[in-house]
Design a protein around this motif. Structure first.
Motif, PDB file in Angstrom:
ATOM      1  N   LEU A  93      29.370  23.525  37.125  1.00 35.77           N
ATOM      2  CA  LEU A  93      29.413  22.325  36.286  1.00 35.77           C
ATOM      3  C   LEU A  93      28.537  22.429  35.043  1.00 35.77           C
ATOM      4  O   LEU A  93      28.914  21.933  33.977  1.00 35.77           O
ATOM      5  CB  LEU A  93      29.031  21.094  37.104  1.00 35.77           C
ATOM      6  N   ILE A  94      27.373  23.056  35.132  1.00 33.33           N
ATOM      7  CA  ILE A  94      26.503  23.156  33.960  1.00 33.33           C
ATOM      8  C   ILE A  94      27.199  23.954  32.861  1.00 33.33           C
ATOM      9  O   ILE A  94      26.999  23.709  31.676  1.00 33.33           O
ATOM     10  CB  ILE A  94      25.108  23.751  34.306  1.00 33.33           C
ATOM     11  N   GLY A  95      28.067  24.857  33.245  1.00 32.52           N
ATOM     12  CA  GLY A  95      28.835  25.612  32.260  1.00 32.52           C
ATOM     13  C   GLY A  95      29.861  24.763  31.524  1.00 32.52           C
ATOM     14  O   GLY A  95      30.369  25.168  30.488  1.00 32.52           O
ATOM     15  N   LYS A  96      30.167  23.609  32.047  1.00 28.91           N
ATOM     16  CA  LYS A  96      31.126  22.702  31.420  1.00 28.91           C
ATOM     17  C   LYS A  96      30.440  21.581  30.632  1.00 28.91           C
ATOM     18  O   LYS A  96      31.104  20.732  30.051  1.00 28.91           O
ATOM     19  CB  LYS A  96      32.033  22.099  32.488  1.00 28.91           C
ATOM     20  N   ALA A  97      29.109  21.577  30.619  1.00 31.79           N
ATOM     21  CA  ALA A  97      28.362  20.518  29.935  1.00 31.79           C
ATOM     22  C   ALA A  97      28.578  20.585  28.432  1.00 31.79           C
ATOM     23  O   ALA A  97      28.710  21.664  27.849  1.00 31.79           O
ATOM     24  CB  ALA A  97      26.877  20.642  30.255  1.00 31.79           C
ATOM     25  N   ASP A  98      28.635  19.407  27.824  1.00 32.90           N
ATOM     26  CA  ASP A  98      28.763  19.290  26.370  1.00 32.90           C
ATOM     27  C   ASP A  98      27.378  19.294  25.734  1.00 32.90           C
ATOM     28  O   ASP A  98      26.418  18.784  26.307  1.00 32.90           O
ATOM     29  CB  ASP A  98      29.461  17.983  25.998  1.00 32.90           C
ATOM     30  N   GLY A  99      27.274  19.849  24.556  1.00 37.40           N
ATOM     31  CA  GLY A  99      26.030  19.745  23.788  1.00 37.40           C
ATOM     32  C   GLY A  99      24.904  20.591  24.328  1.00 37.40           C
ATOM     33  O   GLY A  99      25.114  21.648  24.919  1.00 37.40           O
ATOM     34  N   ASN A 100      23.694  20.073  24.135  1.00 38.75           N
ATOM     35  CA  ASN A 100      22.479  20.793  24.489  1.00 38.75           C
ATOM     36  C   ASN A 100      22.197  20.718  25.982  1.00 38.75           C
ATOM     37  O   ASN A 100      22.330  19.668  26.598  1.00 38.75           O
ATOM     38  CB  ASN A 100      21.278  20.173  23.762  1.00 38.75           C
ATOM     39  N   ILE A 101      21.764  21.835  26.539  1.00 40.15           N
ATOM     40  CA  ILE A 101      21.212  21.851  27.893  1.00 40.15           C
ATOM     41  C   ILE A 101      19.720  21.585  27.718  1.00 40.15           C
ATOM     42  O   ILE A 101      19.045  22.281  26.962  1.00 40.15           O
ATOM     43  CB  ILE A 101      21.444  23.208  28.592  1.00 40.15           C
ATOM     44  N   LEU A 102      19.214  20.561  28.392  1.00 42.52           N
ATOM     45  CA  LEU A 102      17.815  20.178  28.252  1.00 42.52           C
ATOM     46  C   LEU A 102      16.977  20.847  29.329  1.00 42.52           C
ATOM     47  O   LEU A 102      17.371  20.890  30.496  1.00 42.52           O
ATOM     48  CB  LEU A 102      17.666  18.660  28.361  1.00 42.52           C
ATOM     49  N   THR A 103      15.829  21.371  28.920  1.00 45.38           N
ATOM     50  CA  THR A 103      14.877  21.950  29.862  1.00 45.38           C
ATOM     51  C   THR A 103      13.516  21.310  29.607  1.00 45.38           C
ATOM     52  O   THR A 103      13.133  21.062  28.454  1.00 45.38           O
ATOM     53  CB  THR A 103      14.787  23.478  29.718  1.00 45.38           C
ATOM     54  N   LYS A 104      12.819  21.046  30.708  1.00 47.94           N
ATOM     55  CA  LYS A 104      11.524  20.389  30.572  1.00 47.94           C
ATOM     56  C   LYS A 104      10.727  20.557  31.856  1.00 47.94           C
ATOM     57  O   LYS A 104      11.272  20.885  32.907  1.00 47.94           O
ATOM     58  CB  LYS A 104      11.703  18.902  30.267  1.00 47.94           C
ATOM     59  N   LYS A 105       9.428  20.335  31.730  1.00 47.59           N
ATOM     60  CA  LYS A 105       8.559  20.222  32.891  1.00 47.59           C
ATOM     61  C   LYS A 105       8.218  18.746  33.020  1.00 47.59           C
ATOM     62  O   LYS A 105       7.839  18.100  32.040  1.00 47.59           O
ATOM     63  CB  LYS A 105       7.287  21.050  32.723  1.00 47.59           C
ATOM     64  N   ARG A 106       8.372  18.222  34.231  1.00 43.63           N
ATOM     65  CA  ARG A 106       8.078  16.808  34.494  1.00 43.63           C
ATOM     66  C   ARG A 106       6.825  16.739  35.360  1.00 43.63           C
ATOM     67  O   ARG A 106       6.850  17.045  36.535  1.00 43.63           O
ATOM     68  CB  ARG A 106       9.242  16.123  35.188  1.00 43.63           C
ATOM     69  N   TYR A 107       5.726  16.326  34.727  1.00 40.45           N
ATOM     70  CA  TYR A 107       4.455  16.171  35.428  1.00 40.45           C
ATOM     71  C   TYR A 107       4.399  14.786  36.058  1.00 40.45           C
ATOM     72  O   TYR A 107       4.826  13.800  35.447  1.00 40.45           O
ATOM     73  CB  TYR A 107       3.289  16.353  34.451  1.00 40.45           C
ATOM     74  N   LEU A 108       3.878  14.718  37.272  1.00 34.37           N
ATOM     75  CA  LEU A 108       3.796  13.465  38.013  1.00 34.37           C
ATOM     76  C   LEU A 108       2.347  12.997  38.031  1.00 34.37           C
ATOM     77  O   LEU A 108       1.499  13.584  38.715  1.00 34.37           O
ATOM     78  CB  LEU A 108       4.327  13.656  39.433  1.00 34.37           C
ATOM     79  N   ILE A 109       2.073  11.942  37.258  1.00 35.42           N
ATOM     80  CA  ILE A 109       0.713  11.460  37.058  1.00 35.42           C
ATOM     81  C   ILE A 109       0.597  10.046  37.621  1.00 35.42           C
ATOM     82  O   ILE A 109       1.294   9.137  37.149  1.00 35.42           O
ATOM     83  CB  ILE A 109       0.362  11.467  35.550  1.00 35.42           C
ATOM     84  N   PRO A 110      -0.255   9.837  38.618  1.00 36.23           N
ATOM     85  CA  PRO A 110      -0.377   8.488  39.179  1.00 36.23           C
ATOM     86  C   PRO A 110      -1.022   7.528  38.176  1.00 36.23           C
ATOM     87  O   PRO A 110      -1.899   7.913  37.408  1.00 36.23           O
ATOM     88  CB  PRO A 110      -1.271   8.689  40.404  1.00 36.23           C
ATOM     89  N   VAL A 111      -0.558   6.277  38.196  1.00 35.33           N
ATOM     90  CA  VAL A 111      -1.178   5.222  37.400  1.00 35.33           C
ATOM     91  C   VAL A 111      -2.342   4.689  38.230  1.00 35.33           C
ATOM     92  O   VAL A 111      -2.135   4.164  39.327  1.00 35.33           O
ATOM     93  CB  VAL A 111      -0.184   4.095  37.057  1.00 35.33           C
ATOM     94  N   VAL A 112      -3.550   4.834  37.719  1.00 40.09           N
ATOM     95  CA  VAL A 112      -4.745   4.439  38.447  1.00 40.09           C
ATOM     96  C   VAL A 112      -4.668   2.962  38.826  1.00 40.09           C
ATOM     97  O   VAL A 112      -4.314   2.117  38.004  1.00 40.09           O
ATOM     98  CB  VAL A 112      -6.009   4.722  37.605  1.00 40.09           C
ATOM     99  N   GLY A 113      -4.938   2.679  40.093  1.00 40.81           N
ATOM    100  CA  GLY A 113      -4.985   1.303  40.563  1.00 40.81           C
ATOM    101  C   GLY A 113      -3.629   0.671  40.840  1.00 40.81           C
ATOM    102  O   GLY A 113      -3.528  -0.552  40.923  1.00 40.81           O
ATOM    103  N   SER A 114      -2.573   1.501  40.950  1.00 42.03           N
ATOM    104  CA  SER A 114      -1.248   0.940  41.232  1.00 42.03           C
ATOM    105  C   SER A 114      -0.427   1.926  42.054  1.00 42.03           C
ATOM    106  O   SER A 114      -0.842   3.060  42.284  1.00 42.03           O
ATOM    107  CB  SER A 114      -0.509   0.587  39.942  1.00 42.03           C
TER     108      SER A 114
END
Length: 154
Positions: free
Chosen positions: A71-92
């Motif tokens: 399926l990724i080979g059939k995607a239109d436009g840009n393939i997006l790549t990123k690192k997603r950091y998981l940062i806790p919100v203090v006090g929540s």
């Protein structure tokens, strides 16, 4: 239902690289409605998202690696790549999903926070390191980035 706010980041939180992260690659088969395929580390899925900015329906369906690669080979436009950091919100109970883009959009940084209710989203006070709230503009939706020819939004 996905309820989230999104923010443009100019200066990231110092030490953000010390937090856990996911390596993400995603492409769009359709942007209206949004139909996306994503690899997150070693997990693969197809996502449908309805229209909306702050709140919208979202459905995730698991894929095999082979189905994702097809399926990724059939995607239109840009393939997006990123690192997603998981940062806790203090006090929540909230977590900041801090996306640091790579590849074509290297240098772009966005933060998203997901909420249980729209009231909680509207009451959220972002940390000082957050930049402009781009939730309602739609300009930094990943589905929109997938169609941009260049880096007009950096």
């Amino acid at each position: 239902m996905e309820i989230e706010r999104k923010f443009f980041i100019n200066d990231p939180l110092p030490g953000y690289k010390e937090y856990p992260y996911h390596a993400i690659e995603q492409g769009y088969l359709c942007t209206e409605p949004v139909v996306r395929v994503r690899r997150e580390d070693d997990t693969y899925y197809l996502t449908y998202k309805s229209r909306g900015k702050l709140a919208r329906e979202e459905y995730n369906l698991p894929l095999t690696k082979e189905a994702y690669e097809h399926l990724i080979g059939k995607a239109d436009g840009n393939i997006l790549t990123k690192k997603r950091y998981l940062i806790p919100v203090v006090g929540s109970h909230l977590t900041i999903e801090f996306d640091v883009f790579e590849g074509k959009f290297q240098g772009l940084m966005l933060a998203e926070v997901e909420f249980e209710t729209e009231e909680e989203a509207n009451a959220f006070v972002p940390p000082e390191w957050f930049g402009r709230d781009v939730t309602y503009s739609g300009e930094y939706q990943n589905s929109r980035l997938s169609g941009l020819a260049g880096m007009e939004l950096l």
